[in-house]
Design a protein around this motif. Sequence first.
Motif, short mmCIF file in Angstrom:
data_model
loop_
_atom_site.label_atom_id
_atom_site.label_comp_id
_atom_site.label_asym_id
_atom_site.label_seq_id
_atom_site.Cartn_x
_atom_site.Cartn_y
_atom_site.Cartn_z
N ALA A 1 0.83 -1.21 0.00
CA ALA A 1 0.00 0.00 0.00
C ALA A 1 0.86 1.25 0.00
CB ALA A 1 -0.94 -0.02 1.21
N ARG A 2 1.92 1.25 0.80
CA ARG A 2 2.80 2.42 0.87
C ARG A 2 3.53 2.64 -0.45
NH1 ARG A 2 4.90 -0.01 6.12
NH2 ARG A 2 3.44 0.71 7.73
N VAL A 3 4.05 1.57 -1.01
CA VAL A 3 4.83 1.70 -2.25
C VAL A 3 3.93 2.13 -3.41
CG1 VAL A 3 6.21 0.45 -3.96
CG2 VAL A 3 6.59 0.05 -1.52
N LEU A 4 2.75 1.55 -3.53
CA LEU A 4 1.84 1.93 -4.60
C LEU A 4 1.44 3.40 -4.47
CD1 LEU A 4 -0.51 -1.20 -4.84
CD2 LEU A 4 1.24 -0.50 -6.48
N ALA A 5 1.20 3.85 -3.25
CA ALA A 5 0.87 5.26 -3.05
C ALA A 5 2.03 6.15 -3.46
CB ALA A 5 0.48 5.50 -1.59
N ASP A 6 3.24 5.73 -3.13
CA ASP A 6 4.43 6.51 -3.52
C ASP A 6 4.57 6.58 -5.04
OD1 ASP A 6 5.03 6.93 -0.88
OD2 ASP A 6 6.55 5.34 -0.76
N LEU A 7 4.10 5.55 -5.73
CA LEU A 7 4.19 5.51 -7.20
C LEU A 7 2.96 6.17 -7.85
CD1 LEU A 7 5.60 1.89 -7.73
CD2 LEU A 7 6.82 4.05 -7.84
N ASP A 8 2.17 6.84 -7.06
CA ASP A 8 1.01 7.60 -7.53
C ASP A 8 -0.17 6.73 -7.93
OD1 ASP A 8 -0.03 10.15 -7.69
OD2 ASP A 8 0.27 10.27 -9.87
N TYR A 9 -0.18 5.45 -7.52
CA TYR A 9 -1.40 4.65 -7.67
C TYR A 9 -2.44 5.23 -6.71
CZ TYR A 9 0.74 0.81 -10.32
OH TYR A 9 1.34 0.04 -11.29
N HIS A 10 -3.70 5.09 -7.07
CA HIS A 10 -4.75 5.54 -6.16
C HIS A 10 -5.11 4.39 -5.22
CE1 HIS A 10 -7.97 7.63 -4.36
NE2 HIS A 10 -8.95 7.06 -5.04
N VAL A 11 -4.64 4.49 -4.00
CA VAL A 11 -4.88 3.45 -3.00
C VAL A 11 -5.98 3.95 -2.07
CG1 VAL A 11 -3.86 2.06 -1.16
CG2 VAL A 11 -2.46 2.74 -3.14
N ALA A 12 -7.15 3.39 -2.23
CA ALA A 12 -8.29 3.84 -1.44
C ALA A 12 -8.20 3.33 -0.01
CB ALA A 12 -9.59 3.37 -2.09
N GLU A 13 -8.91 3.98 0.88
CA GLU A 13 -8.96 3.55 2.28
C GLU A 13 -9.54 2.14 2.35
OE1 GLU A 13 -10.86 5.02 6.55
OE2 GLU A 13 -11.10 6.23 4.74
N GLY A 14 -8.92 1.30 3.14
CA GLY A 14 -9.38 -0.08 3.27
C GLY A 14 -8.66 -1.05 2.36
N PHE A 15 -7.70 -0.54 1.55
CA PHE A 15 -6.95 -1.41 0.63
C PHE A 15 -6.26 -2.54 1.41
CE2 PHE A 15 -2.99 -2.61 -1.41
CZ PHE A 15 -3.36 -2.85 -2.72
N HIS B 1 11.20 -1.75 2.07
CA HIS B 1 10.36 -2.14 3.21
C HIS B 1 10.66 -3.58 3.63
CE1 HIS B 1 7.69 1.37 3.46
NE2 HIS B 1 7.84 1.45 2.15
N HIS B 2 11.79 -4.12 3.16
CA HIS B 2 12.25 -5.46 3.51
C HIS B 2 11.32 -6.55 2.98
CE1 HIS B 2 15.14 -3.52 6.19
NE2 HIS B 2 14.14 -2.79 6.63
N VAL C 1 9.35 -3.00 -7.35
CA VAL C 1 10.17 -4.02 -6.69
C VAL C 1 11.19 -3.37 -5.75
CG1 VAL C 1 11.90 -5.83 -7.07
CG2 VAL C 1 9.88 -5.68 -8.56
N ASN C 2 11.84 -2.31 -6.23
CA ASN C 2 12.82 -1.62 -5.39
C ASN C 2 12.18 -1.00 -4.15
OD1 ASN C 2 14.87 -2.26 -7.18
ND2 ASN C 2 14.68 -0.34 -8.32
N GLY C 3 10.96 -0.46 -4.35
CA GLY C 3 10.26 0.13 -3.22
C GLY C 3 9.91 -0.91 -2.16
#
Length: 401
Positions: A274-288, A359-360, A353-355
């Motif tokens: 969720a964090r990485v997708l948000a950083d890549l400008d994906y729209h991650v809705a609440e509850g994802f 986050h390990h 993948v790098n993102g």
Amino acid sequence: MSSMGAASYRVETPEEIEARRRRAARERYRLAAVRYGALVTESAGYRASYGKAISAVRSAAEPSGNASADELEAAATRLDTQRQQARAVLDAQLTGAFRETLSALVTRPAPRVTRRTATVSPSAEQARETRARQERESAESVAALAERAAGLLARLPAGAPAHVRESCRANAAEVASAPGEQRARLVLASLEERVRVAERAQYAVDAAAERAAVLAARLQDVPGAYAGQLARGLAEVAEERRDEVPSDLVAEVERVVAEADIARTRRIAAQALARVLADLDYHVAEGFETALVDQGTAVAGLPGEPGYGLKVLFDRGSSRLNHIVVRDAETDGGEHADRRAQQAFCNGLPTLVNGLGRHHVRLRETHREEPGRQPVPRIAAGLVPRREEERGQDHRREREA
């Protein structure tokens, strides 16, 4: 590389690594603790019979509930060392105690030797001396067999039933008082068999208790009342001195632990994704994250491609995570638009993948295809999250049309 490609995520966070190390260390400590506890019980049983001739083995202090893996390993090592030292002392004391018991039970008179008289012929005297020598040799042999009997009694488990213990003591006393070597050997063979049977029974009980302790250690990280119920079932194995852990209980514990591990891995992977997708400008809705963990699937809006999304789903009963580009049923799309959306996802996959790595979360690809090889699946309207500006663009297109 296409949207149809599946990827497998192997989660390795510092917390997860430490959790695995603590579980292994806890299992080792529990094993050391149950073995030490068995020795404490054994010494108490012998003290009840032989009093101060047997030293008490004191119970060991438990490490704290939040002890680290290193602290648990150190505690297990100390406990193993203490048990080995106490075992050596107990074995020596037992041998002495049993010898004293046999000495008190049996008093053997010295062999009588007939003196030579003038009326006895040389041949008769020689015969008497031969018999006396044989009696001495027989007495010495019986004494050696009595020593072996004392050693066998020392091996008899303290947890052996009272009737078995009394039978073994009677056998040992009979060996020491036997009128001849043949009888002593016959009784000694019976004693050896009784002790072997008792040892096998005790070994089975100890092995079951050890296995139950290790399984209980694995359950400590599993939340919920059901895990507590299983732990109580494992505790009963040792309390009731059962000779095995029921196979259905073992299977259930392993299933519950495996499911807990998968759930923990899914939760960590979902949070990182969720964090990485948000950083890549994906729209991650609440509850994802919640949907991905609880339902096994969730959709994030693809950046710059209104109506297109990335569907992420876990394999059933696994922490393997797959992803696929999808299109909202209300989005017209088309071959060109579908290919563009797939290509956009593939172009950003190395960054994704790098993102995750930061986050390990490590990703291992198991399948990939070129963009455009497979059509983009359509999903129900409203399942692809959209930003407000994207909705405004759609409304303008509708008015222009």
